[in-house]
Design an enzyme around this catalytic site. Structure first.
Site, PDB file in Angstrom:
ATOM      1  N   GLY A 248       8.371  26.789 -20.498  1.00  0.00           N
ATOM      2  CA  GLY A 248       8.137  27.991 -21.291  1.00  0.00           C
ATOM      3  C   GLY A 248       9.311  28.937 -21.202  1.00  0.00           C
ATOM      4  CG  PHE A 250       8.312  33.749 -17.841  1.00  0.00           C
ATOM      5  CD1 PHE A 250       8.949  34.923 -17.500  1.00  0.00           C
ATOM      6  CD2 PHE A 250       7.302  33.818 -18.776  1.00  0.00           C
ATOM      7  CE1 PHE A 250       8.589  36.124 -18.063  1.00  0.00           C
ATOM      8  CE2 PHE A 250       6.933  35.007 -19.340  1.00  0.00           C
ATOM      9  CZ  PHE A 250       7.583  36.176 -18.985  1.00  0.00           C
ATOM     10  N   GLY A 251      10.505  29.503 -17.505  1.00  0.00           N
ATOM     11  CA  GLY A 251      11.006  28.398 -16.704  1.00  0.00           C
ATOM     12  C   GLY A 251      10.183  27.149 -16.931  1.00  0.00           C
ATOM     13  CG  ASP A 886       1.578  36.855 -22.198  1.00  0.00           C
ATOM     14  OD1 ASP A 886       1.101  36.907 -23.354  1.00  0.00           O
ATOM     15  OD2 ASP A 886       2.437  36.035 -21.850  1.00  0.00           O
TER      16      ASP A 886
END
Length: 1123
Positions: A248, A250-251, A886
């Site tokens: 994703g 973020f990693g 989120d």
């Protein structure tokens, strides 16, 4: 060397980079503060002594020890890398590398290395003896004999090397002989070592990955704060990769197994790539919100985070890293890779091809000797250049010495005429510019000429400095009446002349004569020559006040354009003024007439109008620096003549008596003057200029400049002592202001200044009386208002200048080197899949009110139970003062076996600050959100998760969004998830998007939700109110869901079999939490069970008695349907 890989953090506020208990080790330290660190001093630990001890131990006991072989290899690789050679067996390629060390170009032998090599040979002998009982006894004996012979020959040669004086020649000769004799032995050893290493790498990939000796060291400075967070090699030591879970923004997340824990449990490890400076505190980054939140949240419905650490990319397996990091490492864009290439200068050259070349070695004598000699020569050349090169701070003086005879004085027409342009080789351009400031353009002369001219230059410079201090204004030569030359001034105050008409031969002769004279005589003696020369020839004298001048600013101007060019005329003394022709005498007469009588101004104007055509060639244009409504016009001229007004067509004056703009004839160019003062000409009723005044203030015998003065400021300060406001034919106010201050002339002009001052004093008295009568009360009010307006403008300008200085200082900050690190998060591994996949699965029904039921004995659909778990997880998150921000089905995980829900991906988590939240929401007008419009542009989005993206997913974010959102934003997102749970499976993405968007904008839901699921519809409306303060909290929503899913109300529950009896063979035992009271099957009346329960509790009547009649009616109507 770093003392520890993982540094410990002191518990207390004294440490600047104090990090609270993120790991288990730090928790133990917090509990047991008696723990003390013990660092190993590497100086006390000698590897050579330890290896000698092990070899002696093996000799005595003759036992196999695998640790000895491993340490020997490690030691060999470390020494080879330190010397700059190849790490794979280069020790055996060069025979004399152990006995000789290179220090620059000197070489000397070392006896200690011989003992190490003997120990290694003894160790090999012991190995051979171990295997002698098994096989190959004869081969081992032959190898041992060869090794013994080799050691004896090597010792003898080393002794002979010490006795020789020329170390270099003997070294290379011995190396050649050794390479010829022992080449076969070295080749065999290299082949065996390579085969063994390839076998190990082929058989055990994981062991090679875990071998930290093959991995490079850290390149982050050990003193940097970033080094405190590094635990390089931890992932390879403790985890084993299994598969990729997902990637994703973020990693990437991988499924791994823990090697050290019993049973090797599985975890999820998230890799987050960061580019951080060495001075950055990693714990302050936004990624650590997730770590800090999960450290304190212990909930069954929230994914747990166990620990975290940082590593550099070279310590991690590259196939786990994203493609971006792999490309950076391959292209050498990262800082650690650049350092690796420096350390591996000779690695490619060290690899020997034994199969092709039998007489080859790692470093042959010829190639190595040539490389050393070339490097040594380059060093010598560099040192010589450095010694011969002058100090760079004095480079200007060096260039001036070389170019001195060509640049001191020059004639005005040299290099400017058409003849000189045709022959550029013979007649070079004498002007010095930035482009031709070099020795190649100007031809060099003999050395004695340079020295003599440079010595004279220094003397002239010292004399010029003294003369400048005495004189306040520089001397400049007046132009000739015939117009042969005109004088102009460039930006730096340097004087040059512009050629106009004939007499070329005579000017060249005079120029050469002046050059010869100026080498012999000082500048001050030229005044005597001026007396001897005629008036026409006097203009040909050129003073080179500065040796440097810009050629770009000095250009030829023809006679046709002289009327349009700006010329500055300054009066040297009274003799030069009287020396002019009839036109100039007429000007002096006009000036004397103005000084004698004020009434003569009209007559002077008429005379000037008659002589206008004759004076156009010598007229001066007034230069104006700034024309504003409230500021005084700055005219860059010290002694302007009254006839200069003929070049001005229009002179307009503001109602406040201020000069607003001028219309000029010709080209307007501002010529800066060496004297910085503002000179303004006053205006008469007929449009004429009166005598000049300078806005100066006398303080301590010196005049200080008053810039940006208005009429109000000058009146208040007393600078404008006299002025007139009169009206012309158009009715426009014009102001006459007169103030006279002594002119800055030479010592020869003192008599003229005294006469002028006497006339000024007489006029001051007369004009003061007229000024008092002219200024009215209305004008005084205007002056006062203008003064206040200027103060406000000045404050604004000061604020702007301060801000600009801050911006410039911020841009000038030195950049800090950045390093690439990887943040690793060890998380709980969630089985199953996300809620998005669970909702979009193919087995889920696409018909309304067809919910799913679990295998367990559950009285309500599974969708309602999942929503209850979601609210429970939000309740636990909000209880620890965190906001998810989120929340969406992609970040929620569902287990297939147990149907437990867990909230994950807390990458956008935020701390709750109640004081700020209350203030912010009182000032915000909440509104409905529309994705298709630009309403979202007004949101405050200071905390952005990814570049160009609003916080959270747009389909599920709250209307307030941004940095000001609180925990009520998660409630809004949960309402949209509830709507998706109540709806059947969406066949397309657009259908789902339209359903969610209609609810966000218009609160529209399908009819079956309003009718059959009315309590859930009401709960959705409460959770999605535009004002966050009106929304219920997670605890309130959880309590309401408990009431709706109360198992005691199952006897009065509504069955879906009543609605869709034909589609369902076996009606499940579930609840929709409604009571259906019907007289006919076509009519439906929905009544909430919550209201019924409240009535029963208030009346204190048992539930069975209070609703017995209703239950009997339902049973009779449904013909034995389930309760």
């Amino acid at each position: 060397m770093k003392k520890r890989i993982r540094s410990s953090y002191k518990v207390g506020s004294s440490n600047k980079y104090h990090k609270k208990n993120y790991t288990d080790n730090e928790k133990d330290k917090k509990k047991y503060r008696s723990y003390k660190e013990k660092h190993i001093n590497e100086k006390m630990f000698d590897k050579k002594e330890f290896l000698n001890f092990l070899t002696n131990f093996n000799k005595k006991f003759m036992k196999k020890n695998s640790l000895v072989d491993h340490l020997m290899k490690m030691n060999d690789k470390a020494e080879d890398n330190y010397d700059g050679y190849n790490s794979s067996g280069s020790r055996y390629n060069n025979i004399n590398d152990d006995g000789v060390e290179l220090c620059g170009t000197k070489r000397y032998t070392n006896n200690k290395n011989n003992s190490d090599y003997d120990n290694y040979n003894n160790n090999n002998n012991m190995k051979n003896k171990r295997y002698s009982n098994k096989k190959h006894n004869n081969d081992n004996i032959i190898i041992n004999n060869n090794n013994n012979k080799y050691t004896d020959e090597r010792k003898y040669r080393n002794k002979s090397i010490k006795e020789d004086v020329d170390y270099t020649n003997d070294y290379y000769n011995i190396q050649l002989n050794n390479n010829k004799i022992n080449n076969n032995q070295t080749k065999n050893k290299i082949d065996t070592i390579r085969n063994i290493s390839h076998e190990k790498l082929g058989n055990n990939k994981s062991s090679s990955a875990r071998n930290l000796s093959l991995i490079q060291t850290s390149h982050i400075p050990y003193d940097a704060p970033l080094a405190d967070f590094l635990e390089n090699g931890r992932f390879l030591r403790t985890f084993e990769n299994i598969s990729l879970i997902g990637q994703g923004g973020f990693g990437s997340v991988y499924k791994v197994s823990h090697r050290l824990e019993p049973g090797s449990p599985t975890y999820a490890v998230k890799f987050i790539y960061l580019k951080v400076s060495s001075l950055d505190n990693v714990s302050s980054r936004r990624y650590f919100r997730e770590i800090a939140a999960n450290r304190d949240i212990y909930s069954k419905h929230v994914v747990r985070y166990y620990t975290w650490w940082c590593e550099e990319p070279q310590f991690l397996p590259m196939h786990l890293m994203p493609k971006e990091i792999q490309n950076l490492v391959k292209k050498n864009k990262d800082t650690f890779k650049k350092r690796l290439t420096k350390n591996k200068k000779y690695s490619n050259n060290c690899i020997s091809d034994s199969s092709n070349n039998n007489n080859s070695s790692c470093y042959s004598a010829s190639s190595y000797n040539s490389s050393i000699n070339s490097n040594y020569r380059n060093m010598k050349l560099w040192i010589k250049k450095k010694e011969q090169s002058p100090d760079m701070k004095r480079y200007k003086e060096v260039l001036r010495k070389n170019n001195a005879p060509n640049l001191v004085f020059y004639s005005d027409n040299d290099g400017l005429t058409s003849k000189n342009k045709e022959n550029p080789e013979k007649n070079h351009n004498p002007f010095l510019s930035d482009k031709n400031f070099s020795d190649s353009i100007y031809k060099k002369k003999k050395s004695h000429d340079y020295n003599s001219s440079s010595h004279k230059l220094k003397k002239r410079k010292n004399k010029k400095k003294k003369s400048k201090k005495k004189r306040k204004s520089k001397s400049k030569i007046k132009t000739n009446a015939q117009g042969i030359y005109e004088e102009s001034e460039n930006d730096e105050g340097r004087d040059h002349f512009q050629y106009k008409k004939g007499k070329e031969q005579f000017s060249k002769f005079i120029g050469k004569l002046i050059l010869w004279v100026l080498h012999k005589v000082s500048k001050n003696m030229i005044l005597l020559i001026m007396v001897i020369l005629s008036e026409e020839d006097r203009d040909l004298i050129v003073f080179a006040d500065n040796e440097e001048s810009n050629g770009n600013d000095q250009q030829m101007i023809r006679h046709d354009n002289m009327n349009n060019e700006n010329v500055i005329i300054k009066h040297r003394n009274e003799d030069d003024k009287n020396g002019l022709d009839g036109d100039k005498n007429g000007l002096d007469g006009d000036k004397n007439g103005l000084d004698g009588d004020k009434n003569g101004l009209d007559g002077d104007k008429n005379e000037l109008d008659d002589n206008k055509n004759e004076l156009d060639d010598l007229l001066m244009k007034q230069k104006i620096n700034s024309l504003t409504r409230n500021d005084i016009v700055n005219i860059e001229n010290e002694n302007p003549a009254p006839h200069a007004t003929n070049n001005i067509k229009n002179k307009k004056v503001d109602l406040n008596g201020e000069l607003t703009y001028y219309d000029y004839v010709g080209k307007n160019e501002v010529i800066p003057n060496s004297r910085t003062e503002t000179n303004v000409e006053s205006i008469n009723t007929n449009g004429m200029f009166n005598n000049k005044f300078s806005v100066m203030k006398d303080e301590g015998g010196e005049y200080k400049k008053k810039e940006n003065m208005t009429w109000g400021d000058t009146k208040r300060d007393g600078l404008y002592e006299n002025g007139k406001h009169e009206k012309d034919g158009l009715g426009v106010n014009k102001c006459i202001t007169n103030k006279y201050i002594e002119n800055d002339d030479d010592d020869d002009d003192d008599d003229d200044d005294n006469n002028n001052n006497n006339n000024i004093d007489e006029r001051k008295k007369d004009l003061k009386k007229k000024q008092k009568n002219a200024i009215t009360k209305g004008n005084e009010d205007l002056l006062a208002t203008n003064g206040t307006n200027n103060k406000e403008k000045r404050k604004k300008d000061d604020d702007i200048n301060k801000n600009m200085e801050k911006i410039k200082s911020y841009k000038k900050k030195t950049p800090v080197p950045e390093f690439s690190i990887v943040l690793l998060l060890q998380m709980e591994l969630c089985k199953g899949y996300t809620l998005r996949k669970w909702l979009d699965r193919s087995t889920r029904s696409d018909k309304p009110l067809h919910f799913t039921y679990s295998d367990k004995k559950m009285n309500h659909p599974l969708e309602f139970d999942l929503f209850k778990q979601l609210i429970k997880g939000l309740k636990d998150i909000h209880a620890t003062c965190f906001i998810h921000r989120d929340l969406k089905p992609e970040n929620i995980f569902v287990d297939n076996d147990t149907y437990t829900l867990k909230i994950g991906d807390l990458g956008l988590v935020r701390f709750i600050e109640e004081k700020k939240r209350e203030k912010d929401f009182n000032n915000i007008d909440c509104y409905k959100d529309n994705i298709y419009t630009d309403i979202n542009q007004n949101r405050i989005t200071s905390q952005i998760s990814i570049k160009g993206q609003i916080i959270g997913t747009p389909g599920y974010t709250a209307p307030e969004g941004g940095a000001l959102c609180d925990e009520k934003a998660d409630i809004y997102s949960a309402a949209l998830i509830l709507l998706e749970l109540l709806c059947p499976r969406f066949t397309t993405i657009m259908e789902r998007y339209k359903r969610l968007n209609d609810f966000r904008n218009y609160y529209t839901v399908p009819d079956y939700v309003k009718i059959h699921l009315n309590p859930w519809y009401i709960l959705m409306l409460q959770m999605s109110k535009p004002n966050p303060a009106d929304r219920p909290s997670a605890a309130d929503v959880y309590s309401k869901i408990k009431v709706l899913l109360d198992p005691h109300l199952t006897d009065f529950a509504f069955s879906f079999n009543d609605i869709h009896n034909e589609h369902m063979n076996k009606p499940p035992q579930g609840t929709n939490n409604f009571e259906r009271i019907t007289d006919n099957k076509d009519k439906f009346v929905i009544q909430s069970v919550v209201d019924m329960k409240n009535k029963v509790e208030n009346e204190e009547i048992p539930i069975e008695k209070g609703l017995n009649s209703n239950v009997e009616n339902i049973k009779n109507e449904n013909n034995g349907a389930d309760k």
